[in-house]
Scaffold this motif. Sequence first.
Motif, short mmCIF file in Angstrom:
data_model
loop_
_atom_site.label_atom_id
_atom_site.label_comp_id
_atom_site.label_asym_id
_atom_site.label_seq_id
_atom_site.Cartn_x
_atom_site.Cartn_y
_atom_site.Cartn_z
N VAL A 249 14.56 -0.62 12.09
CA VAL A 249 13.12 -0.82 12.14
C VAL A 249 12.52 -0.37 10.80
N VAL A 250 11.82 -1.29 10.14
CA VAL A 250 11.23 -1.01 8.83
C VAL A 250 9.71 -1.03 8.95
N ARG A 251 9.09 0.02 8.45
CA ARG A 251 7.62 0.11 8.42
C ARG A 251 7.13 -0.58 7.16
N ILE A 252 6.30 -1.61 7.35
CA ILE A 252 5.75 -2.38 6.23
C ILE A 252 4.24 -2.21 6.22
N ASP A 253 3.71 -1.85 5.06
CA ASP A 253 2.29 -1.52 4.93
C ASP A 253 1.73 -2.27 3.72
N GLN A 254 0.96 -3.31 4.00
CA GLN A 254 0.51 -4.20 2.93
C GLN A 254 -0.98 -4.54 3.04
N GLU A 255 -1.48 -5.07 1.95
CA GLU A 255 -2.78 -5.75 1.94
C GLU A 255 -2.48 -7.23 1.78
N GLN A 256 -2.91 -8.03 2.76
CA GLN A 256 -2.58 -9.45 2.80
C GLN A 256 -3.86 -10.29 2.83
N THR A 257 -3.76 -11.49 2.23
CA THR A 257 -4.90 -12.41 2.22
C THR A 257 -4.51 -13.71 2.90
N VAL A 258 -5.35 -14.15 3.83
CA VAL A 258 -5.18 -15.42 4.53
C VAL A 258 -6.34 -16.33 4.17
N THR A 259 -6.03 -17.56 3.74
CA THR A 259 -7.06 -18.53 3.37
C THR A 259 -6.94 -19.77 4.25
N PRO A 260 -7.92 -20.06 5.09
CA PRO A 260 -7.87 -21.26 5.94
C PRO A 260 -7.86 -22.54 5.09
N ILE A 261 -7.14 -23.55 5.57
CA ILE A 261 -7.06 -24.84 4.89
C ILE A 261 -7.39 -25.94 5.88
N VAL A 262 -8.29 -26.83 5.49
CA VAL A 262 -8.66 -27.98 6.31
C VAL A 262 -8.29 -29.23 5.55
N LYS A 263 -7.32 -29.99 6.07
CA LYS A 263 -6.89 -31.21 5.41
C LYS A 263 -7.84 -32.35 5.71
N GLY A 264 -8.17 -33.10 4.67
CA GLY A 264 -9.08 -34.21 4.84
C GLY A 264 -8.45 -35.35 5.62
N ALA A 265 -9.26 -36.09 6.34
CA ALA A 265 -8.78 -37.23 7.12
C ALA A 265 -8.34 -38.36 6.20
N ARG A 266 -7.23 -39.01 6.56
CA ARG A 266 -6.71 -40.17 5.84
C ARG A 266 -6.51 -39.87 4.35
N LEU B 237 0.82 -1.20 0.00
CA LEU B 237 0.00 0.00 0.00
C LEU B 237 0.86 1.26 0.00
N THR B 238 1.91 1.26 0.80
CA THR B 238 2.90 2.33 0.76
C THR B 238 4.28 1.67 0.80
N PRO B 239 5.26 2.22 0.09
CA PRO B 239 6.58 1.57 0.04
C PRO B 239 7.17 1.39 1.44
N ALA B 240 7.83 0.26 1.62
CA ALA B 240 8.51 0.02 2.90
C ALA B 240 9.55 1.11 3.12
N ARG B 241 9.67 1.56 4.36
CA ARG B 241 10.65 2.60 4.66
C ARG B 241 11.21 2.39 6.06
N ILE B 242 12.42 2.87 6.24
CA ILE B 242 13.09 2.77 7.53
C ILE B 242 12.61 3.89 8.44
N VAL B 243 12.18 3.53 9.64
CA VAL B 243 11.71 4.54 10.59
C VAL B 243 12.67 4.73 11.75
N GLN B 244 13.63 3.83 11.88
CA GLN B 244 14.61 4.00 12.94
C GLN B 244 15.84 3.14 12.68
N ILE B 245 17.01 3.68 13.01
CA ILE B 245 18.28 2.94 12.94
C ILE B 245 18.99 3.12 14.26
#
Length: 254
Positions: free
Chosen positions: A191-208, A168-176
């Motif tokens: 210290v690097v400020r990271i500003d992103q849009e992230q997607t998490v997808t749950p996964i359910v593994k089938g038995a056996r 969303l905004t470029p990573a930048r150093i906020v402290q050294i």
Amino acid sequence: MATVGLFRGPAVRSIAAALGSRSAPAINRSAQRLAMPAVLQIARSYVRTDNERLFIQEFGLLCKHIPEPWTVSALVPTADSFARIKSFAKERLLDVFSLLTLKYHLGGWKKAPFAADAEELYNYMNEAYAQGNGKYLETICTPNMVASLRNSLKSRKLDFDWRKESTLTPARIVQIRCGRIAGNYTVGQVVVRIDQEQTVTPIVKGARGGPVRRGVPKTTHVREYVVFQRAVTDSEEPWCIYGKIPVPSWDQPK
């Protein structure tokens, strides 16, 4: 990914190459011992029979206070304006001193390329964590950070896929910060400020060996302050992810 600026020295080239192929390299134990953080900001020197000196680091976060960016309102005379100006000036002087220290010990070190490489390393950490790949986490994180992530892996109840959607905004150093631990042994933390849009997808593994079911993807705005660390006086030392610090109240995502 450009890893040359982030990883230095022949002993860690295998790690840099692995980041390009996303494989899990062998762990450089000697380098990892030099990156081992603890609580006290001191170092103990141990002498072996061959007079080789092994420094075991016992230090924590050099600084976790990120001052609010300078604004014109800071110049308006108020009861605490002078204290704010003094604090801001002190922080900037420490940043400049630490930046010069990094440039002195790490020839060619620059803030913008480092921030971009640091974000890539952060992405690899998230991918490895989602996959439960503890061995790979050991190659890019400090031991305390690895222990924290492994404990989290043991307690999580659901597997998931992680994906970065966008920056969303470029990573930048906020402290050294640089600190001399013992003699000429100096540690750097960025210290690097990271500003992103992230997607998490749950996964359910089938038995056996049954089919894998995927849940509903959830996309969120994530802003984090990530600390990267290395011993700047050791040419064999890689940059590693030390941990995270809380995002300041004035920089929370809206």
